[in-house]
Write a protein that holds these residues in place. Structure first.
Motif, short mmCIF file in Angstrom:
data_model
loop_
_atom_site.label_atom_id
_atom_site.label_comp_id
_atom_site.label_asym_id
_atom_site.label_seq_id
_atom_site.Cartn_x
_atom_site.Cartn_y
_atom_site.Cartn_z
N LEU A 64 0.88 -1.13 0.15
CA LEU A 64 0.01 -0.03 0.06
C LEU A 64 0.88 1.21 -0.06
CD1 LEU A 64 -2.64 -0.98 2.59
CD2 LEU A 64 -2.85 -1.48 0.08
N PHE A 65 0.47 2.40 -0.67
CA PHE A 65 1.14 3.49 -0.41
C PHE A 65 0.35 4.74 -0.31
CE2 PHE A 65 -0.63 2.40 -4.66
CZ PHE A 65 -1.16 3.66 -5.06
N PRO A 142 10.65 5.17 -6.84
CA PRO A 142 10.48 6.68 -6.78
C PRO A 142 9.54 7.16 -7.88
CG PRO A 142 12.55 6.31 -6.21
CD PRO A 142 11.92 4.93 -6.80
N ASP A 143 9.58 6.63 -9.03
CA ASP A 143 8.85 6.95 -10.22
C ASP A 143 7.32 6.06 -10.25
OD1 ASP A 143 9.69 4.34 -10.88
OD2 ASP A 143 10.41 4.99 -12.82
N PHE A 144 6.76 5.81 -9.03
CA PHE A 144 5.78 4.88 -9.06
C PHE A 144 4.35 5.53 -9.93
CE2 PHE A 144 1.85 3.43 -6.84
CZ PHE A 144 1.81 2.09 -7.39
N PHE A 145 4.28 6.79 -9.37
CA PHE A 145 3.04 7.41 -9.96
C PHE A 145 2.94 7.60 -11.10
CE2 PHE A 145 2.54 9.94 -5.59
CZ PHE A 145 2.04 8.71 -5.05
N ALA A 146 4.06 7.87 -11.82
CA ALA A 146 4.16 7.78 -13.24
C ALA A 146 3.88 6.54 -13.72
CB ALA A 146 5.76 8.45 -13.79
N ARG A 147 4.31 5.36 -13.32
CA ARG A 147 4.01 4.07 -13.75
C ARG A 147 2.34 3.74 -13.51
NH1 ARG A 147 8.48 0.64 -14.33
NH2 ARG A 147 10.56 1.34 -13.71
N CYS A 148 1.91 4.06 -12.37
CA CYS A 148 0.65 3.61 -12.07
C CYS A 148 -0.32 4.56 -12.77
CB CYS A 148 0.45 4.08 -10.42
SG CYS A 148 -0.98 3.72 -9.77
N ILE A 149 0.02 5.76 -13.01
CA ILE A 149 -1.01 6.82 -13.73
C ILE A 149 -2.33 6.82 -12.76
CG2 ILE A 149 -2.27 7.29 -15.68
CD1 ILE A 149 -0.56 5.49 -17.31
N HIS A 160 -8.79 6.65 7.27
CA HIS A 160 -8.13 5.68 8.19
C HIS A 160 -7.33 4.78 7.41
CE1 HIS A 160 -10.31 7.81 11.12
NE2 HIS A 160 -11.38 7.25 10.89
N GLY A 161 -6.60 4.96 6.24
CA GLY A 161 -6.25 3.77 5.66
C GLY A 161 -5.07 4.33 4.50
N LEU A 162 -4.68 3.42 3.76
CA LEU A 162 -3.51 3.76 2.66
C LEU A 162 -4.31 3.39 1.17
CD1 LEU A 162 -0.05 2.97 4.20
CD2 LEU A 162 -1.00 5.33 3.83
N THR A 163 -3.70 3.70 0.16
CA THR A 163 -4.44 3.42 -1.16
C THR A 163 -3.42 2.13 -1.85
OG1 THR A 163 -4.26 5.85 -1.36
CG2 THR A 163 -4.75 4.44 -3.42
N SER A 164 -4.45 1.45 -2.50
CA SER A 164 -3.92 0.15 -3.07
C SER A 164 -3.66 0.23 -4.55
CB SER A 164 -5.06 -1.05 -2.75
OG SER A 164 -4.76 -2.10 -3.53
N TRP A 165 -2.87 -0.79 -5.14
CA TRP A 165 -2.39 -0.49 -6.53
C TRP A 165 -3.59 -0.61 -7.52
CZ3 TRP A 165 -3.56 -4.79 -9.74
CH2 TRP A 165 -3.91 -5.59 -9.35
N THR A 166 -4.71 -0.92 -6.81
CA THR A 166 -5.95 -1.20 -7.89
C THR A 166 -6.48 0.18 -8.28
OG1 THR A 166 -7.39 -1.41 -5.82
CG2 THR A 166 -6.58 -3.48 -6.51
#
Length: 379
Positions: A64-65, A142-149, A160-166
């Motif tokens: 999670l991020f 470090p370039d995850f957001f550019a990969r994830c879009i 009360h949580g973090l974000t999933s790759w989904t």
């Protein structure tokens, strides 16, 4: 007549034994046994590289991020400063070529086999271990957001949580999968494994610790050190890894290189660090026969009997003085200048043929190019 004696004469081994039979046939048989004894090592290194390739296809853990984490918002660099193929050439092929050239100059095939096997072992161990940790940790790059879009309207995490790759809109799953393989750095571990192994190899061959202090040796070793450092730094410049990723990868590479090198070579602090360990197959596998004792051997046996006599006297008598006297008299010392100033007997070991100066010739040059392995004795 000369050809007959050349085939039937028995050679004496460095341990005092005699090798009987045709010398050429015995040498060929020994080479075959050496090849068969190291064949599993080469096969295992190939298997390790196969495991590394298969692990690279595994879809590992994805952490999670935090969508507000600016350390993941760096741009995606394409192309990389040091692509994978260039990494393999610089830190794999170049050390292998240097090892082969050095062994060719020294005219020793065994050094080339030991050096290459250690290099491939270190690189295989490091690459496999790094990939295992990568797919298990699942840290975003470090370039995850550019990969994830990320979606444009996604500006905060769930309550009360973090974000999933989904939530990612990336359609190329391989890009997304690589985005979760930040820790540790594979480039850093591979670079430091190959270059640190080369540093150890060259330092030993140049005898860096012989206390002569030639500065050119340090400058030569700076080249592989700089190569590994620049490759490691480039991973942070391309925003492919965090600082802790490359530090951990570097330590893994150094540890793997040191471990692989020490399997086949002594430490560089050793006076014979430039020689590889001797093969697993010893030269004298037959029952050793005692060679004809010469004067030194006879003196050694007499000296041993005198020493046993002194020990026997010391065991059955007590002394009232504290200055190493025996019943008020000095004990016998076969090495002293008593008995009219005669010198004591020599203490040369009967089995140490190198003390007589004939060990190197009987070893056919192998002792000059290898370091004997310690003999394991059962208690």
């Amino acid at each position: 007549m000369p050809s007959f004696f050349s085939k039937t004469k028995s050679a004496t081994t460095p341990r005092g034994g005699r090798v009987t039979g045709d010398n050429n046939t015995s040498a060929k048989s020994r080479r075959l046994r050496i090849f068969l004894s190291y064949a599993p090592d080469w096969a295992l290194t190939i298997v390790l590289w196969g495991v590394f390739y298969l692990l690279d296809k595994v879809n590992g853990y994805r952490r999670l991020f935090d969508v507000t984490d600016t350390s993941l918002a760096h741009p995606h660099a394409d192309p990389e400063r040091v692509p994978v193929w260039l990494l393999g050439v610089l830190c794999g092929a170049v050390p292998a070529v240097i090892i082969i050239m050095t062994a060719a100059i020294r005219r020793t095939f065994w050094d080339a086999q030991s050096g290459l096997l250690g290099l491939i072992l270190g690189l295989g161990l490091v690459a496999t271990f790094t990939n295992i940790v990568k797919i298990t940790v699942g840290r975003p790059r470090p370039d995850f957001f550019a990969r994830c879009i990320l979606p444009e309207d996604l500006t905060q995490n769930p309550l009360h949580g973090l974000t999933s790759w989904t939530v990612c809109t990336q359609t190329d799953d391989s890009q997304l999968q690589e985005g979760f393989r930040s820790f540790p750095s594979g480039h850093a571990s591979f670079a430091w494994s190959g270059m640190w192994y080369l540093i150890l190899y060259l330092a030993a061959k140049m005898r860096i610790n012989n206390r002569t202090g030639y500065t050119y040796k340090s400058w030569l070793l700076l080249a592989p050190l700089s190569c590994a450092s620049l490759i490691t730094i480039s991973r942070t410049m391309d925003y492919r890894h965090h600082a802790t990723d490359v530090i951990a990868g570097s330590l893994i590479g150094i540890a793997g290189a040191w471990y692989a090198y020490r399997q086949y070579y002594p430490p560089i602090s050793s006076p014979q660090s430039y020689k590889p360990y001797s093969p697993r197959i010893p030269k004298d596998e037959e029952i050793p026969l005692h060679h004809r004792p010469n004067r030194s051997s006879t003196e050694h046996m007499l000296n041993g009997r005198n020493s046993m006599a002194v020990e026997r006297i010391s065991h059955h008598h007590t002394s009232d003085n504290s200055d190493n006297t025996l019943n008020g008299q000095q004990p016998l010392n076969p090495n002293s200048n008593s008995n009219g100033g005669r010198q004591g007997w020599s203490t040369v070991d009967i089995g140490d043929r190198t003390a007589y100066g004939d060990g190197a010739e009987d070893d056919h040059g192998e002792a000059k190019e290898t370091v004997p392995r310690p003999v394991e004795r059962s208690v």
